[in-house]
Write an enzyme that holds these catalytic residues in place. Structure first.
Site, PDB file in Angstrom:
ATOM      1  N   ARG A 167      86.839-105.240  29.711  1.00  0.00           N
ATOM      2  CA  ARG A 167      86.418-106.379  30.536  1.00  0.00           C
ATOM      3  C   ARG A 167      86.113-107.633  29.719  1.00  0.00           C
ATOM      4  O   ARG A 167      85.229-108.424  30.074  1.00  0.00           O
ATOM      5  CB  ARG A 167      85.173-106.044  31.372  1.00  0.00           C
ATOM      6  CG  ARG A 167      85.329-104.860  32.266  1.00  0.00           C
ATOM      7  CD  ARG A 167      86.136-105.199  33.523  1.00  0.00           C
ATOM      8  NE  ARG A 167      86.026-104.126  34.473  1.00  0.00           N
ATOM      9  CZ  ARG A 167      86.838-103.074  34.495  1.00  0.00           C
ATOM     10  NH1 ARG A 167      87.833-102.978  33.625  1.00  0.00           N
ATOM     11  NH2 ARG A 167      86.683-102.117  35.379  1.00  0.00           N
ATOM     12  N   SER A 241      81.566-106.677  40.815  1.00  0.00           N
ATOM     13  CA  SER A 241      80.590-105.988  39.948  1.00  0.00           C
ATOM     14  C   SER A 241      79.907-107.013  39.064  1.00  0.00           C
ATOM     15  O   SER A 241      80.582-107.770  38.371  1.00  0.00           O
ATOM     16  CB  SER A 241      81.289-104.983  39.040  1.00  0.00           C
ATOM     17  OG  SER A 241      81.981-104.060  39.808  1.00  0.00           O
ATOM     18  N   GLU A 338      78.804-109.432  33.926  1.00  0.00           N
ATOM     19  CA  GLU A 338      80.264-109.532  33.877  1.00  0.00           C
ATOM     20  C   GLU A 338      80.787-110.928  34.221  1.00  0.00           C
ATOM     21  O   GLU A 338      81.615-111.467  33.489  1.00  0.00           O
ATOM     22  CB  GLU A 338      80.884-108.482  34.807  1.00  0.00           C
ATOM     23  CG  GLU A 338      82.377-108.395  34.613  1.00  0.00           C
ATOM     24  CD  GLU A 338      83.063-107.558  35.644  1.00  0.00           C
ATOM     25  OE1 GLU A 338      82.812-106.357  35.704  1.00  0.00           O
ATOM     26  OE2 GLU A 338      83.863-108.113  36.404  1.00  0.00           O
TER      27      GLU A 338
HETATM   28  P1  NAP Z   1      84.146 -96.473  41.774  1.00  0.00           P
HETATM   29  O1  NAP Z   1      85.450 -95.830  41.940  1.00  0.00           O
HETATM   30  O2  NAP Z   1      83.034 -96.127  42.705  1.00  0.00           O
HETATM   31  O3  NAP Z   1      83.635 -96.278  40.330  1.00  0.00           O
HETATM   32  C1  NAP Z   1      82.403 -96.868  39.912  1.00  0.00           C
HETATM   33  C2  NAP Z   1      82.436 -97.007  38.435  1.00  0.00           C
HETATM   34  O4  NAP Z   1      82.705 -95.765  37.882  1.00  0.00           O
HETATM   35  C3  NAP Z   1      83.491 -97.949  37.954  1.00  0.00           C
HETATM   36  O5  NAP Z   1      82.823 -98.931  37.228  1.00  0.00           O
HETATM   37  C4  NAP Z   1      84.423 -97.123  37.068  1.00  0.00           C
HETATM   38  O6  NAP Z   1      84.612 -97.600  35.757  1.00  0.00           O
HETATM   39  C5  NAP Z   1      83.678 -95.835  36.874  1.00  0.00           C
HETATM   40  N1  NAP Z   1      84.575 -94.669  36.992  1.00  0.00           N
HETATM   41  C6  NAP Z   1      84.903 -94.033  38.123  1.00  0.00           C
HETATM   42  N2  NAP Z   1      85.710 -92.991  37.848  1.00  0.00           N
HETATM   43  C7  NAP Z   1      85.905 -93.004  36.514  1.00  0.00           C
HETATM   44  C8  NAP Z   1      86.679 -92.180  35.627  1.00  0.00           C
HETATM   45  N3  NAP Z   1      87.387 -91.146  36.074  1.00  0.00           N
HETATM   46  N4  NAP Z   1      86.674 -92.480  34.310  1.00  0.00           N
HETATM   47  C9  NAP Z   1      85.972 -93.513  33.868  1.00  0.00           C
HETATM   48  N5  NAP Z   1      85.220 -94.323  34.651  1.00  0.00           N
HETATM   49  C10 NAP Z   1      85.185 -94.069  35.962  1.00  0.00           C
HETATM   50  O7  NAP Z   1      84.384 -98.038  41.705  1.00  0.00           O
HETATM   51  P2  NAP Z   1      84.107 -99.217  42.704  1.00  0.00           P
HETATM   52  O8  NAP Z   1      82.783 -99.808  42.454  1.00  0.00           O
HETATM   53  O9  NAP Z   1      84.500 -98.831  44.103  1.00  0.00           O
HETATM   54  O10 NAP Z   1      85.206-100.228  42.136  1.00  0.00           O
HETATM   55  C11 NAP Z   1      86.555 -99.852  42.176  1.00  0.00           C
HETATM   56  C12 NAP Z   1      87.231-100.197  40.889  1.00  0.00           C
HETATM   57  O11 NAP Z   1      87.303-101.602  40.745  1.00  0.00           O
HETATM   58  C13 NAP Z   1      86.529 -99.650  39.655  1.00  0.00           C
HETATM   59  O12 NAP Z   1      87.465 -99.108  38.766  1.00  0.00           O
HETATM   60  C14 NAP Z   1      85.846-100.880  39.074  1.00  0.00           C
HETATM   61  O13 NAP Z   1      85.684-100.849  37.737  1.00  0.00           O
HETATM   62  C15 NAP Z   1      86.821-101.946  39.473  1.00  0.00           C
HETATM   63  N6  NAP Z   1      86.240-103.271  39.522  1.00  0.00           N
HETATM   64  C16 NAP Z   1      86.644-104.159  38.562  1.00  0.00           C
HETATM   65  C17 NAP Z   1      86.164-105.414  38.531  1.00  0.00           C
HETATM   66  C18 NAP Z   1      86.652-106.351  37.460  1.00  0.00           C
HETATM   67  O14 NAP Z   1      87.499-106.065  36.676  1.00  0.00           O
HETATM   68  N7  NAP Z   1      86.080-107.503  37.425  1.00  0.00           N
HETATM   69  C19 NAP Z   1      85.237-105.816  39.483  1.00  0.00           C
HETATM   70  C20 NAP Z   1      84.846-104.913  40.470  1.00  0.00           C
HETATM   71  C21 NAP Z   1      85.342-103.618  40.459  1.00  0.00           C
HETATM   72  P3  NAP Z   1      85.575 -98.790  35.319  1.00  0.00           P
HETATM   73  O15 NAP Z   1      84.802-100.035  35.634  1.00  0.00           O
HETATM   74  O16 NAP Z   1      85.708 -98.602  33.859  1.00  0.00           O
HETATM   75  O17 NAP Z   1      86.832 -98.662  36.082  1.00  0.00           O
END
Ligand code: NAP
Length: 343
Positions: A167, A241, A338
């Site tokens: 990120r 996030s 972030e």
């Molecule tokens: P989620 O699927 O509920 O997951 C929550 C968090 O858990 C995420 O931050 C994700 O990490 C981590 N995670 C889940 N499964 C994982 C695995 N198998 N291995 C490693 N890390 C794992 O996520 P959510 O809140 O609904 O968001 C969906 C996705 O959108 C997530 O991947 C989140 O990171 C991404 N997101 C990105 C941004 C951005 O880039 N600005 C903003 C909002 C959400 P990671 O963050 O490393 O993926």
């Protein structure tokens, strides 16, 4: 010709958090030539410059910005190269990100489908190396073109020059505001994505009995599950996030795990990635609505800070600091913000 320049523009209208002061001047660009013209003009007036897309990952401070905001709307997506296994595409930075994803998925090209529904424009994608569901921009990134406001010329930066991390990139750290990104070159695969997938995606596939994975099945899954947890910024003022998942050493992790056996984490190379959402929730901020600041946390994902009726960015910063302090007091972990704090 110089694009139209607007005076005293509300920055709150250029951030999905809908907070912030005013900019002295703002102009929209549709071509690379206009970028150069505006930079020359601003340098002549001694005005600092910030280029933005949608402002989906920007927190504007309350203080006014005595400079020029350039809103990037340079259009263009094209296929540059193709072979049996891959394609290379060029995306102009003023393309709306999710439309870029849709365009690639429609053609069966794989690499961006996990990044479906991320708000913002393409030029913002490398700044924080956007990622979701295990996909990350840097996985498909070849190079970008940008106007270097220091050298006053267009430059090409290869992947290694961008210093991508989790990120983050040089555009968010050492070279904040220096490069005005105008296009991206990405290499996408003609092969289908393969498991293992993030649990949230896999659960969706299991529930819907999906066993054959294509860029389209991944995009459809992401489009179904993402909105359940993450609010649409056009309806709810938020920056997605708000905190980055902390990455700590294995030794630090062991100490913490001994105290908190239900800690949520994932292996991350030779380190460990902690769930920032879990830390925030355990520190007492699940579905939290702060009367003093008018800020809250989103009921389905407490990592998303929501502007319910905050009056200023100061309210947001006070609320953020309250969370950071509570998490630090309980776990000894300092959460990192972030979205970019600008100017
Ligand atoms: P989620 O699927 O509920 O997951 C929550 C968090 O858990 C995420 O931050 C994700 O990490 C981590 N995670 C889940 N499964 C994982 C695995 N198998 N291995 C490693 N890390 C794992 O996520 P959510 O809140 O609904 O968001 C969906 C996705 O959108 C997530 O991947 C989140 O990171 C991404 N997101 C990105 C941004 C951005 O880039 N600005 C903003 C909002 C959400 P990671 O963050 O490393 O993926």
């Amino acid at each position: 010709m110089l694009p139209e320049i607007h005076d005293n523009v509300s920055l709150a209208d250029h951030s999905t958090m809908r907070l912030g002061g005013h900019a002295k001047q703002l102009a929209k660009v549709r071509t690379e030539a206009e970028v150069k013209q505006l930079v020359d003009w601003a340098k002549h007036q001694n005005l600092p410059i910030i280029m933005i897309g949608e402002g989906s990952n920007i927190v504007w401070q309350d203080e006014d910005f005595d400079g020029l905001i350039i809103v990037n709307r340079i259009p263009g997506k094209k296929l540059l190269k193709e072979d049996a296994k891959s394609v290379t595409v060029e995306i102009s930075s003023g393309e709306y990100w999710d439309e870029v994803v849709a365009w690639t998925v429609k053609r069966g090209w794989s690499g961006l489908e996990f990044l479906s529904l991320i708000p913002g424009y393409a030029g913002a994608a490398p700044v924080q190396n956007i990622g979701a569901y295990g996909g990350e921009l840097s996985n498909v990134f070849v190079e970008l073109e940008a106007y270097d406001t220091r050298k006053r010329e267009f430059v090409k930066l290869k992947k290694k020059d961008c210093r991508f991390g989790y990120r983050t990139s040089r555009f968010k750290t050492t070279d904040k505001r220096r490069f005005l990104i105008t296009s991206l070159k990405l290499k996408l695969s003609k092969s289908n994505p393969k498991p293992p997938f993030y649990e949230a995606l896999q659960d969706y596939f299991t529930e819907h009995k999906i066993k054959h994975f294509t860029p389209l099945t991944i995009r459809e899954a992401v489009m179904s599950i993402r909105p359940i947890k993450l609010p649409d910024p056009s309806n709810v003022a938020n920056n997605g996030s708000f905190f980055i998942n902390p990455i700590i050493s294995k030794a630090e992790f062991q100490k913490l795990f001994a105290k908190f056996l239900d800690l949520k984490y994932w292996p991350h190379g030779n380190k460990v990635k902690l769930s920032a959402a879990w830390l925030v929730e355990q520190a007492g901020f699940k579905d939290y609505h702060d009367k003093v600041t008018g800020m809250g946390t989103w009921p389905n994902q407490c990592l998303v800070l929501v502007n319910e009726n905050a009056k200023s960015s100061d309210d947001l910063i006070v609320f953020k600091n309250k969370i950071v302090k509570a998490v630090h007091d309980k776990f000894g972990i300092i959460l990192e913000q972030e979205p970019e704090l600008l100017p």
